[in-house]
Design a protein around this motif. Structure first.
Motif, PDB file in Angstrom:
ATOM      1  N   VAL A 110      35.582  78.359  68.623  1.00  0.00           N
ATOM      2  CA  VAL A 110      34.453  78.268  67.699  1.00  0.00           C
ATOM      3  C   VAL A 110      33.210  77.789  68.447  1.00  0.00           C
ATOM      4  N   ASP A 111      32.153  78.587  68.352  1.00  0.00           N
ATOM      5  CA  ASP A 111      30.886  78.328  69.031  1.00  0.00           C
ATOM      6  C   ASP A 111      29.974  77.520  68.106  1.00  0.00           C
ATOM      7  N   MET A 112      29.543  76.335  68.576  1.00  0.00           N
ATOM      8  CA  MET A 112      28.772  75.420  67.751  1.00  0.00           C
ATOM      9  C   MET A 112      27.249  75.624  67.855  1.00  0.00           C
ATOM     10  N   ILE A 113      26.819  76.758  68.361  1.00  0.00           N
ATOM     11  CA  ILE A 113      25.392  76.991  68.493  1.00  0.00           C
ATOM     12  C   ILE A 113      24.701  76.877  67.133  1.00  0.00           C
ATOM     13  N   ASN A 114      23.646  76.054  67.082  1.00  0.00           N
ATOM     14  CA  ASN A 114      22.811  75.856  65.892  1.00  0.00           C
ATOM     15  C   ASN A 114      23.514  75.183  64.724  1.00  0.00           C
ATOM     16  N   VAL A 115      24.728  74.673  64.923  1.00  0.00           N
ATOM     17  CA  VAL A 115      25.381  73.889  63.866  1.00  0.00           C
ATOM     18  C   VAL A 115      24.688  72.531  63.780  1.00  0.00           C
ATOM     19  N   PRO A 116      24.238  72.095  62.599  1.00  0.00           N
ATOM     20  CA  PRO A 116      23.489  70.829  62.509  1.00  0.00           C
ATOM     21  C   PRO A 116      24.309  69.603  62.915  1.00  0.00           C
ATOM     22  N   ASP A 117      25.493  69.442  62.327  1.00  0.00           N
ATOM     23  CA  ASP A 117      26.357  68.298  62.655  1.00  0.00           C
ATOM     24  C   ASP A 117      27.546  68.815  63.437  1.00  0.00           C
ATOM     25  N   LYS A 118      27.392  68.858  64.754  1.00  0.00           N
ATOM     26  CA  LYS A 118      28.401  69.473  65.606  1.00  0.00           C
ATOM     27  C   LYS A 118      29.700  68.682  65.642  1.00  0.00           C
ATOM     28  N   VAL A 119      29.606  67.373  65.547  1.00  0.00           N
ATOM     29  CA  VAL A 119      30.808  66.541  65.597  1.00  0.00           C
ATOM     30  C   VAL A 119      31.654  66.762  64.345  1.00  0.00           C
ATOM     31  N   ALA A 120      31.028  66.677  63.181  1.00  0.00           N
ATOM     32  CA  ALA A 120      31.759  66.862  61.921  1.00  0.00           C
ATOM     33  C   ALA A 120      32.349  68.267  61.839  1.00  0.00           C
ATOM     34  N   ARG A 121      31.576  69.284  62.254  1.00  0.00           N
ATOM     35  CA  ARG A 121      32.071  70.656  62.183  1.00  0.00           C
ATOM     36  C   ARG A 121      33.219  70.878  63.158  1.00  0.00           C
ATOM     37  N   SER A 122      33.165  70.227  64.313  1.00  0.00           N
ATOM     38  CA  SER A 122      34.261  70.343  65.282  1.00  0.00           C
ATOM     39  C   SER A 122      35.561  69.803  64.700  1.00  0.00           C
ATOM     40  N   LYS A 123      35.468  68.680  64.028  1.00  0.00           N
ATOM     41  CA  LYS A 123      36.664  68.100  63.401  1.00  0.00           C
ATOM     42  C   LYS A 123      37.215  69.034  62.322  1.00  0.00           C
ATOM     43  N   ARG A 124      36.319  69.644  61.556  1.00  0.00           N
ATOM     44  CA  ARG A 124      36.767  70.537  60.484  1.00  0.00           C
ATOM     45  C   ARG A 124      37.424  71.788  61.029  1.00  0.00           C
ATOM     46  N   VAL A 125      36.850  72.425  62.041  1.00  0.00           N
ATOM     47  CA  VAL A 125      37.451  73.665  62.538  1.00  0.00           C
ATOM     48  C   VAL A 125      38.769  73.402  63.254  1.00  0.00           C
ATOM     49  N   GLU A 126      38.922  72.205  63.812  1.00  0.00           N
ATOM     50  CA  GLU A 126      40.238  71.852  64.363  1.00  0.00           C
ATOM     51  C   GLU A 126      41.284  71.858  63.248  1.00  0.00           C
ATOM     52  N   GLU A 127      40.913  71.337  62.089  1.00  0.00           N
ATOM     53  CA  GLU A 127      41.830  71.349  60.941  1.00  0.00           C
ATOM     54  C   GLU A 127      42.168  72.771  60.521  1.00  0.00           C
ATOM     55  N   LEU A 128      41.241  73.695  60.733  1.00  0.00           N
ATOM     56  CA  LEU A 128      41.464  75.090  60.348  1.00  0.00           C
ATOM     57  C   LEU A 128      42.345  75.838  61.344  1.00  0.00           C
ATOM     58  N   GLY A 129      42.672  75.216  62.482  1.00  0.00           N
ATOM     59  CA  GLY A 129      43.630  75.801  63.404  1.00  0.00           C
ATOM     60  C   GLY A 129      43.066  76.486  64.631  1.00  0.00           C
ATOM     61  N   VAL A 130      41.777  76.292  64.924  1.00  0.00           N
ATOM     62  CA  VAL A 130      41.223  76.950  66.112  1.00  0.00           C
ATOM     63  C   VAL A 130      41.769  76.280  67.376  1.00  0.00           C
ATOM     64  N   ALA A 131      41.709  77.014  68.487  1.00  0.00           N
ATOM     65  CA  ALA A 131      42.289  76.513  69.741  1.00  0.00           C
ATOM     66  C   ALA A 131      41.263  75.831  70.630  1.00  0.00           C
ATOM     67  N   TYR A 132      39.982  76.226  70.507  1.00  0.00           N
ATOM     68  CA  TYR A 132      38.932  75.684  71.379  1.00  0.00           C
ATOM     69  C   TYR A 132      37.649  75.495  70.571  1.00  0.00           C
ATOM     70  N   ILE A 133      36.863  74.543  71.020  1.00  0.00           N
ATOM     71  CA  ILE A 133      35.507  74.354  70.526  1.00  0.00           C
ATOM     72  C   ILE A 133      34.563  74.600  71.688  1.00  0.00           C
ATOM     73  N   CYS A 134      33.446  75.271  71.425  1.00  0.00           N
ATOM     74  CA  CYS A 134      32.441  75.503  72.463  1.00  0.00           C
ATOM     75  C   CYS A 134      31.130  74.859  72.052  1.00  0.00           C
ATOM     76  N   LEU A 135      30.712  73.850  72.798  1.00  0.00           N
ATOM     77  CA  LEU A 135      29.401  73.248  72.592  1.00  0.00           C
ATOM     78  C   LEU A 135      28.397  74.084  73.373  1.00  0.00           C
ATOM     79  N   HIS A 136      27.542  74.784  72.645  1.00  0.00           N
ATOM     80  CA  HIS A 136      26.707  75.825  73.250  1.00  0.00           C
ATOM     81  C   HIS A 136      25.233  75.559  72.968  1.00  0.00           C
ATOM     82  N   MET A 137      24.462  75.350  74.029  1.00  0.00           N
ATOM     83  CA  MET A 137      23.014  75.281  73.883  1.00  0.00           C
ATOM     84  C   MET A 137      22.456  76.665  74.197  1.00  0.00           C
ATOM     85  N   GLY A 138      21.874  77.316  73.200  1.00  0.00           N
ATOM     86  CA  GLY A 138      21.419  78.693  73.345  1.00  0.00           C
ATOM     87  C   GLY A 138      20.297  78.857  74.350  1.00  0.00           C
ATOM     88  N   ILE A 139      20.142  80.068  74.829  1.00  0.00           N
ATOM     89  CA  ILE A 139      19.125  80.368  75.833  1.00  0.00           C
ATOM     90  C   ILE A 139      17.729  80.045  75.318  1.00  0.00           C
TER      91      ILE A 139
END
Length: 430
Positions: A110-139
């Motif tokens: 899951v790519d966190m580009i432009n997600v406002p609360d990246k920490v909270a969203r990372s915790k949620r997508v882990e609960e949804l079963g994803v294998a990786y989180i990508c902290l992405h600062m866009g070009i």
């Protein structure tokens, strides 16, 4: 062990394959079919990379926002081990992607580009079963000079138990910082793709990931305080390309430049009338070191600047003069090494009457200029960059410059400009 993932953000699959091989030779572990490549070449890009690298992890950077199941199925069947979904997508889309991944043998990042609360969203997508989180600062964020999200990376790593990848603006100078902060996968695009020697660039990043210090200006992003250095690294042609042809002063020509001499500085604006050289000369006394004096004379034919004015400007640290009108004493100005740009050259000067003003908004060569805007001049001409856009334009111009270096390398290896860009393939269908 932290992996190095090379992001193949290219348009042409024919260029991608040899670059990928060179990156792997240099130590790249994972291979990403970048979003531009997938949009350009489709699932075939993933198929080709799978055939070329049968033992490697292949990532399909689809940045899926909807129809999670279907897009994961397509990429998994094409050979992708990992498929990316946007963190901004609905929970249902991510859940569908995870289920399809289990069915077809692919994991979800899951790519966190432009997600406002990246920490909270990372915790949620882990609960949804994803294998990786990508902290992405866009070009586009990088081009605006935003700071790398090292602190957010540390927080995410401390809050989730799945691996965290990091992407965006990573170079051989800062890759080690991301590893130290807990990244399990370092994703690098431009700092590898824009080099003449792909393998060496990949090796340097691997060294940095292991803790070695590597000094390089490649893919460096500049802030407000570094703009003089940044604009000195690029040409007006690079700036024009990066700025979508905006800012070019038409009809204003270099009159005194030596070969490859460049003029960079902030504008101090002057408005005057035909032959009235009072305000241009008075501007020297108000100029700060590093300024470029820009004079609007409406294209009038009688000179308002000469050798003595140039001499005094140099003493004050002025970087050059731009005149929508006439200049004289060009031979002496050239001997001084002072950059002078004007619409015309004339031997006659007028009288210092004092009409006009200093520091006001003017129009020169068809472009609006305000005091504080950036002025860059070289043998190709003059470009004005609004002060509000200067950081972004400088970084985008450097990106253009570096990508041209890579194209030049491929031409030297026996290709041509049209072949590198596959011009015939991308011409409109008749």
């Amino acid at each position: 062990m932290t992996s190095l993932q090379v992001a193949l953000d290219l348009m042409q699959l024919s260029r991608t394959v040899p670059i990928a091989h060179e990156a792997v030779d240099g130590g790249a572990d994972w291979i990403e079919a970048g979003t531009p490549l997938i949009k350009s070449e489709g699932a075939e890009a993933v198929r080709v990379l799978r055939k070329e690298f049968p033992g490697r992890m292949i990532i399909a950077d689809t940045k899926t926002m909807d129809t999670g199941s279907f897009e994961v199925e397509i990429m998994a069947k094409a050979g992708a081990n990992i498929v990316t979904v946007l963190g901004l997508a609905d929970d249902a889309t991510i859940e569908e992607a995870v289920m399809a991944g289990r069915k077809y043998g692919a994991e979800i990042m899951v790519d966190m580009i432009n997600v406002p609360d990246k920490v909270a969203r990372s915790k949620r997508v882990e609960e949804l079963g994803v294998a990786y989180i990508c902290l992405h600062m866009g070009i586009d964020s990088q081009m605006r000079g935003e700071e790398p999200p090292i602190d957010i990376l540390r927080r995410i790593v401390s809050e989730v138990s799945i691996p965290v990848a990091v992407a965006g603006g990573i170079t051989a100078e800062n890759a080690g910082e991301y590893v130290e902060a807990g990244a399990s996968d370092v994703i690098v695009g431009g700092a590898i793709l824009k080099t003449e020697n792909i393998a060496e660039a990949a090796r340097n990043i691997k060294k940095a990931m292991s803790g070695a210090k590597v000094d390089t200006d490649l893919a460096k992003k500049y802030g407000e305080e570094d703009l003089f250095e940044a604009f000195n690294r690029v040409s007006t042609c690079n700036i024009s390309d990066a700025f979508h042809k905006q800012g070019v002063m038409f009809g204003i020509l270099p009159q005194s430049l030596a070969h490859r001499q460049k003029m960079v500085g902030r504008a101090l604006t002057v408005q005057t009338t035909n032959g009235d050289w009072a305000k241009p000369v008075e501007a020297v006394d108000r100029a700060k070191e590093g300024d470029v004096i820009v004079v609007d004379v409406g294209g009038a034919p009688v000179a308002v600047w000469g050798e003595l004015a140039s001499h005094s400007a140099m003493v004050m640290g002025v970087k050059g003069i731009v005149i929508d009108g006439a200049v004289r004493d060009i031979d002496d100005i050239r001997d001084l090494g002072f950059p002078a740009f004007s619409r015309t050259v004339a031997p006659c000067a007028g009288e210092p009457k004092g009409y006009g003003g200093i520091g006001i908004e003017i129009t020169v060569g068809g472009q609006r200029v305000r005091t504080g805007d950036w002025i860059v001049g070289d043998e190709n001409g003059i470009v004005v960059i609004p002060k509000e856009s200067a950081v972004e334009v400088a970084n985008r111009a450097l990106d253009v410059h570096e990508r041209e270096n890579r194209t030049r390398e491929e031409i030297e290896r026996g290709s041509t400009l049209s072949k590198v860009n596959e011009l015939a393939k991308w011409e409109p269908v008749q």
